[in-house]
Structure formats: structure tokens, C-alpha cells
Design a protein around this motif. Structure first.
Motif, mmCIF file in Angstrom:
data_model
loop_
_atom_site.group_PDB
_atom_site.id
_atom_site.type_symbol
_atom_site.label_atom_id
_atom_site.label_comp_id
_atom_site.label_asym_id
_atom_site.label_seq_id
_atom_site.Cartn_x
_atom_site.Cartn_y
_atom_site.Cartn_z
ATOM 1 N N PRO A 22 0.799 -1.226 0.000
ATOM 2 C CA PRO A 22 0.000 0.000 0.000
ATOM 3 C C PRO A 22 0.829 1.273 0.000
ATOM 4 C CG PRO A 22 -0.032 -1.024 2.175
ATOM 5 C CD PRO A 22 0.631 -1.995 1.249
ATOM 6 N N HIS A 23 1.942 1.289 0.727
ATOM 7 C CA HIS A 23 2.735 2.513 0.831
ATOM 8 C C HIS A 23 3.474 2.805 -0.477
ATOM 9 C CE1 HIS A 23 1.684 2.309 5.004
ATOM 10 N NE2 HIS A 23 2.332 1.174 5.172
ATOM 11 N N LEU A 24 3.987 1.764 -1.121
ATOM 12 C CA LEU A 24 4.637 1.965 -2.414
ATOM 13 C C LEU A 24 3.614 2.392 -3.464
ATOM 14 C CD1 LEU A 24 7.173 1.856 -4.169
ATOM 15 C CD2 LEU A 24 6.684 -0.571 -4.586
ATOM 16 N N THR A 25 2.431 1.796 -3.415
ATOM 17 C CA THR A 25 1.366 2.173 -4.346
ATOM 18 C C THR A 25 1.012 3.647 -4.181
ATOM 19 O OG1 THR A 25 0.458 -0.072 -4.415
ATOM 20 C CG2 THR A 25 -1.029 1.733 -4.997
ATOM 21 N N GLU A 26 0.882 4.081 -2.933
ATOM 22 C CA GLU A 26 0.566 5.492 -2.665
ATOM 23 C C GLU A 26 1.714 6.388 -3.105
ATOM 24 O OE1 GLU A 26 -0.778 8.362 1.089
ATOM 25 O OE2 GLU A 26 -0.081 6.319 1.448
ATOM 26 N N HIS A 27 2.939 5.956 -2.848
ATOM 27 C CA HIS A 27 4.129 6.721 -3.225
ATOM 28 C C HIS A 27 4.177 6.962 -4.727
ATOM 29 C CE1 HIS A 27 8.355 7.977 -3.202
ATOM 30 N NE2 HIS A 27 8.617 7.037 -4.099
ATOM 31 N N THR A 276 13.710 2.647 -0.967
ATOM 32 C CA THR A 276 12.263 2.852 -1.011
ATOM 33 C C THR A 276 11.521 1.623 -0.507
ATOM 34 O OG1 THR A 276 12.400 4.432 -2.845
ATOM 35 C CG2 THR A 276 10.304 3.308 -2.541
ATOM 36 N N LEU A 280 9.586 2.024 3.005
ATOM 37 C CA LEU A 280 8.131 2.107 2.868
ATOM 38 C C LEU A 280 7.433 0.802 3.219
ATOM 39 C CD1 LEU A 280 7.552 4.189 -0.410
ATOM 40 C CD2 LEU A 280 7.491 4.962 1.971
ATOM 41 N N GLU A 281 8.077 -0.335 2.913
ATOM 42 C CA GLU A 281 7.401 -1.622 3.087
ATOM 43 C C GLU A 281 8.162 -2.616 3.964
ATOM 44 O OE1 GLU A 281 4.433 -2.033 2.203
ATOM 45 O OE2 GLU A 281 4.039 -0.573 0.610
#
Length: 336
Positions: A22-27, A276, A280-281
Motif C-alpha cells: 500500500p505505501h509503495l502504491t501510494e508513493h 524505497t 516504505l514496506e
């Protein structure tokens, strides 16, 4: 395709997870990024070669081998896992290490090199980049034979048709998981090195008529020769798996924009991608394969290569032990 008729050892209990990031997707502001955690495969520290070795080691055992011989680069994940599989099966293992970057071998280095020693490699021979590796392995095999042993040669990356069956199996696993998860997989991204993972995935998805495209991020070779090699390997693998039709040339896509100055040599994009994913993940990548592949995934997403609402599955092929051999590269200042 019918893999059950082909002998196989099992080094992993069950399937590796597919997880949403989710965090990489948002990034990235889309697409939706998922990850197939093949870094969690069995054997010492896991990684994609474990799937290939399940088929290759079954063949070695069937032939009565007592010594496994293989080759790879200075920090080879394949050599680590082949050695680990040999230990699991009670066999000896000899490694031919290619110094692809001049003067890069250090006997005292950490990472996979430390694990070669810990796992008890019987012999480790270092040769210059560009050496005829098959001839070198055959020479090692001849020595085993003269000593009364039974050698079995595993090609680099276990990327022959038998080894690539491991990623035909992975493609089938992904299809089953995506059905159970009600997840529409629109695109798959993987590393493209020795070719067994990329070719096996394409053969598996095509043979099962999934329509899922695979983009391989090259970590070494140029686009045209890599795609030609993959086409040949995928069709040899498909025939071995019992497929009724050949994989067309158009099924192969290789992006060679993220190799940088050469195999295993750091790039700023790779460093940024590793940081990253970690920050982030909480997922560890390696500098040689998954770091550059993730750089490609991120770069392509930022370029609009994937539709913003699509679901992209990143194949994590492992390799994190190599992180400890490249501390300066992975902790360098990077933007991303």
C-alpha cells in the motif's frame, strides 16, 4: 501443461505469499503494486533458484550423483542455493566462481561468499570474467570422476529447460492464488538475468492461456539478444512441460535501461529502489537483481507504462544476503 509427471524435490512448504504494497502504491500514485514473495522460498535464505533446483536436483539424484558442480558470479545467489540443496540432499558441491568485474573477488567478503564457506563448499575456484564456464565445470567434473565420484553439472542460474519448469510451476501457483484472492493480475515484472525465471513465467502463463504479460528488467544483457535467448528457452521448457503450442516471439519484453555500467555495478536508481522498498514496506532487496528490477518497476510506473488502475505483480526473486557485501552502495545518498 502437466508437471506432475516430472520428478521434483520440494524445498518449500506451500506457496509463497502474494502481498499488496500500500505505501509503495501510494508513493507512486498507482498502479496497484503487489509482490510475490519468492524471497521466502526454502533453502538457505531463499530466492528464485530454489524453485528451479527442485527439478534439477531430482534429476541429479535420479542419475546417482554424489557431487554437484555449478557456476556463478562472485556473490551468486544461485551458487548459495545450489550448495544448500546439495547439503540438504547429502551431496558434495564444487563452485566455479566467475569474476565478472575485475578484482571483485575477496575471500573474506561477507554476503553469499561468507555463506559458501559456512555451508561447507568442497571446492571453490575463481576464474576471470569471460572464461568458458561450461568447459571449466567439465574439467571439475572430470576430476570428480577420476577420483571415483559421480558429478552432476548444473548450468548457471539452473536456467535450462528443466530448471525453468520451476517458474512454469510458479505461474500456475500465481494463477491459483489470484483466483483465491479474487485478484486480477494485469502485469508481471521480474528480473531477467540467466533467463530461467523470465522464460518459465512466460511459458507458464502462455501455456495456461492467462493472457498475463511479463516484463523482464535486464540486469546484464541487451534487449535483442536477451529476448532471443528467452524465446528459445521458453519453447524448450514448454515442450518439456507438455504444452501443445509454441510461445510466440511477441510474448517477450525485456527492458535494458536499468543495467547501468554493468552487471552487479551500482546505479543511483538501484540504491533509491532498495531504500524505497525498505523504508516504505520493510522489504529487503539486493543490489544485483531485485534492486535493479525494482528500479525498473518504479521507473516504468512513473513513466505511465502501466495504467494507473492496473494491478502489477513484482516477483521478488530474493538475494538479500548480498546486501551485506555492498553496504556503501545500498546506504548511499539517493533520491527516490
Amino acid at each position: 501443461m502437466h508437471l506432475a509427471r516430472i520428478p521434483r524435490r520440494r524445498y518449500t512448504a506451500g506457496s509463497t505469499p502474494i502481498e499488496f504494497l500500500p505505501h509503495l502504491t501510494e508513493h507512486l500514485a498507482g498502479p496497484n503494486i503487489y509482490i510475490k514473495r519468492d524471497d521466502l522460498l526454502g533453502l538457505s535464505a531463499g530466492g528464485n533458484k530454489t524453485r528451479k533446483l527442485e527439478f534439477v536436483m531430482a534429476d541429479a539424484l535420479a542419475q546417482g550423483a554424489d557431487t554437484i558442480i555449478t557456476t556463478g558470479a562472485v556473490q551468486s545467489n544461485h551458487c548459495r542455493l545450489t550448495l544448500s540443496a546439495a547439503v540438504r540432499e547429502g551431496l558434495k558441491c564444487r563452485l566455479l566462481i566467475e569474476e565478472r568485474v575485475e578484482d571483485s573477488y575477496d575471500r573474506e567478503a561477507s554476503g553469499n561468499n561468507l555463506l559458501f564457506r559456512l555451508l561447507g563448499v568442497e571446492q571453490l575456484q575463481v576464474v576471470p570474467g569471460g572464461t568458458d564456464l561450461m568447459a571449466g565445470m567439465q574439467k571439475m567434473a572430470n576430476q570428480v570422476t577420476s577420483d571415483g565420484g559421480k558429478p552432476y553439472i548444473v548450468p548457471g542460474g539452473a536456467s535450462n529447460p528443466l530448471g525453468a519448469l520451476g517458474y512454469v510451476s510458479c505461474a500456475q501457483e500465481i494463477l491459483a492464488q489470484s483466483f483465491e484472492m479474487s485478484l486480477r493480475v494485469d502485469h508481471v515484472v521480474c528480473a531477467s538475468g540467466s533467463g530461467g525465471t523470465h522464460a518459465g513465467l512466460v511459458a507458464g502463463f502462455y501455456g495456461n492461456q492467462s493472457g498475463i504479460p511479463v516484463t523482464g528488467i535486464s540486469v546484464r544483457a541487451k534487449k535483442a539478444p536477451q529476448e532471443a535467448k528467452l524465446h528459445e528457452l521458453a519453447n524448450a521448457t514448454s515442450r518439456l512441460a507438455g504444452a501443445e503450442r509454441e510461445v510466440p516471439t511477441g510474448a517477450f519484453t525485456v527492458i535494458d535501461d536499468y543495467v547501468g555500467p554493468g552487471y552487479s555495478l551500482p546505479t543511483t536508481e538501484m540504491t533509491a529502489a532498495i531504500q524505497t522498498f525498505a523504508r516504505l514496506e520493510g522489504i529487503l532487496l539486493d543490489p544485483v537483481y531485485t534492486g535493479k528490477t525494482a528500479a525498473g518497476l518504479i521507473g516504468l510506473a512513473q513513466q505511465g507504462y502501466f495504467p494507473a488502475d492496473s494491478n502489477v505483480l513484482f516477483i521478488h526473486t530474493g538475494g538479500s544476503p548480498a546486501l551485506y557485501a555492498y553496504p556503501d552502495a545500498v546506504l548511499a545518498e539517493a533520491q527516490g
